[in-house]
Write an enzyme that holds these catalytic residues in place. Structure first.
Site, short mmCIF file in Angstrom:
data_model
loop_
_atom_site.label_atom_id
_atom_site.label_comp_id
_atom_site.label_asym_id
_atom_site.label_seq_id
_atom_site.Cartn_x
_atom_site.Cartn_y
_atom_site.Cartn_z
N LEU A 26 0.82 -1.21 0.00
CA LEU A 26 0.00 0.00 0.00
C LEU A 26 0.86 1.26 0.00
CD1 LEU A 26 -2.77 -0.92 2.62
CD2 LEU A 26 -2.99 -0.84 0.13
N SER A 27 2.17 1.11 0.11
CA SER A 27 3.05 2.28 0.21
C SER A 27 2.97 3.21 -0.99
CB SER A 27 4.49 1.84 0.45
OG SER A 27 4.62 1.26 1.74
N LYS A 76 15.25 -6.20 4.77
CA LYS A 76 15.54 -5.27 5.86
C LYS A 76 16.87 -5.54 6.56
CE LYS A 76 10.74 -4.06 6.95
NZ LYS A 76 9.73 -3.95 8.03
N GLU A 88 20.49 5.25 15.01
CA GLU A 88 20.54 4.46 16.24
C GLU A 88 19.48 3.37 16.24
OE1 GLU A 88 19.17 5.67 20.53
OE2 GLU A 88 21.27 6.26 20.30
N ARG A 163 6.26 -19.98 19.41
CA ARG A 163 6.27 -21.45 19.30
C ARG A 163 7.67 -22.00 19.50
NH1 ARG A 163 3.33 -22.50 13.68
NH2 ARG A 163 4.71 -20.75 13.19
N ARG A 167 14.02 -18.95 19.52
CA ARG A 167 13.97 -17.70 18.74
C ARG A 167 13.58 -16.53 19.63
NH1 ARG A 167 11.17 -17.32 13.07
NH2 ARG A 167 12.14 -15.30 13.34
#
EC number: 1.1.1.25
Length: 286
Positions: A26-27, A76, A88, A163, A167
């Site tokens: 949607l960007s 990312k 930062e 789960r 992680r």
């Protein structure tokens, strides 16, 4: 009345979002609406970039004089070593979702996701988030940014339910150095292991609900009446979690405010202008 047509000419600047896939984003709709509203001569497009093409794509963006770009899955984390400078937030979160390119082609990596989540949450719920207890479902990339935002907002305790316990523990270990005053804990995704009765804020950072599925280990009846539910999934219809939230007369919101406010921060970094947030949200919800 805003013109629907983009007036592209020889001086039009280029902004973009990259991802794989990215056609669902949607960007472009959000940013082009804001650019027209502010009468800025830019065009924002979605560009599919495969992981093996990321380095070449980023080098090309700098070479062609782009002002900047957003990044979504799966880029990312992989953008981190490609930046000349990191903010930062990007450094601490370990991910870049917004890149600003200067006139010399130097790139600064930012992360506006934490800002986007916290700003949207404050608008919908309460301005002071200090001292709260949050239960966060999931430990992926979105969870990482949201956890950092909660730490910066001085949350007292954040419990990560995942789960895969390993992680969640890895996420806590990565964020612990930045959380001197926030207690970080791990819990399994089992109903009897989640202290819902003492939860002020319940956050779903997983994709559960995107296809209409429920979250079996969450019983909203156990939440206190003042609790707020945030589901970062968004779409044309409320997720099962948010429908249940309304049925239990609890406050809640979907992920669209996070999307808009992270975009608004990126928009300001690129243009120096404020995004018309209310206009954008009204348009995206139509």
């Amino acid at each position: 009345m805003l013109s629907k047509a983009l007036n592209i000419n020889g001086e039009t600047g280029l902004l973009a979002v990259i991802g794989d896939p990215v056609s669902h984003s949607l960007s472009p709709k959000m940013h082009n609406l804001a650019l027209r509203h502010c009468q800025l001569n830019y065009c924002y497009v979605a560009l599919p970039v495969k992981p093996h093409n990321l380095v070449r794509a980023v080098q090309g963006f700098a070479a062609m004089g782009m002002r900047g770009f957003n990044a979504t899955i799966p880029h990312k984390e992989n953008l981190l070593p490609l930046m000349h400078t990191l903010s930062e937030e990007a450094s601490h979160i370990g991910a870049v979702n917004t890149v600003v390119i200067d006139d010399d082609g130097k790139m600064t990596g930012h992360n506006t996701d934490a800002y986007g989540f916290i700003t949207g949450l404050k608008e919908a719920w309460r301005s002071d988030l200090s001292g709260l207890t949050a239960i966060m479902l999931g430990s992926g990339g979105a969870a990482r940014a949201i956890l950092y935002g909660l730490i910066q907002a001085k949350a007292a305790r954040v419990i990560i339910a995942n789960r895969t316990i390993e992680r969640a523990q890895a996420l806590i270990e990565a964020m612990q150095p930045y959380a001197p005053n926030t207690q970080l804990m791990v819990a399994p995704t089992q109903a009897d292991q989640l202290p819902l009765e003492s939860c002020d804020l319940l956050i779903n950072t997983t994709s559960m609900g995107l296809k209409g599925e429920t979250i079996p280990y969450i019983d909203l009846a156990r939440l206190p009446h003042h609790a707020f539910v945030s589901d970062i999934v968004y779409g044309a219809h409320p997720t099962p979690l948010l429908r249940a939230t309304a049925q239990h007369q609890l406050g809640g919101q979907d992920g669209l405010p996070m999307l808009i406010h992270q975009g608004a921060k990126a928009f300001e970094l690129w243009t120096g202008h404020s995004m018309p947030v209310e206009l954008v949200e009204h348009t995206l919800r139509q």
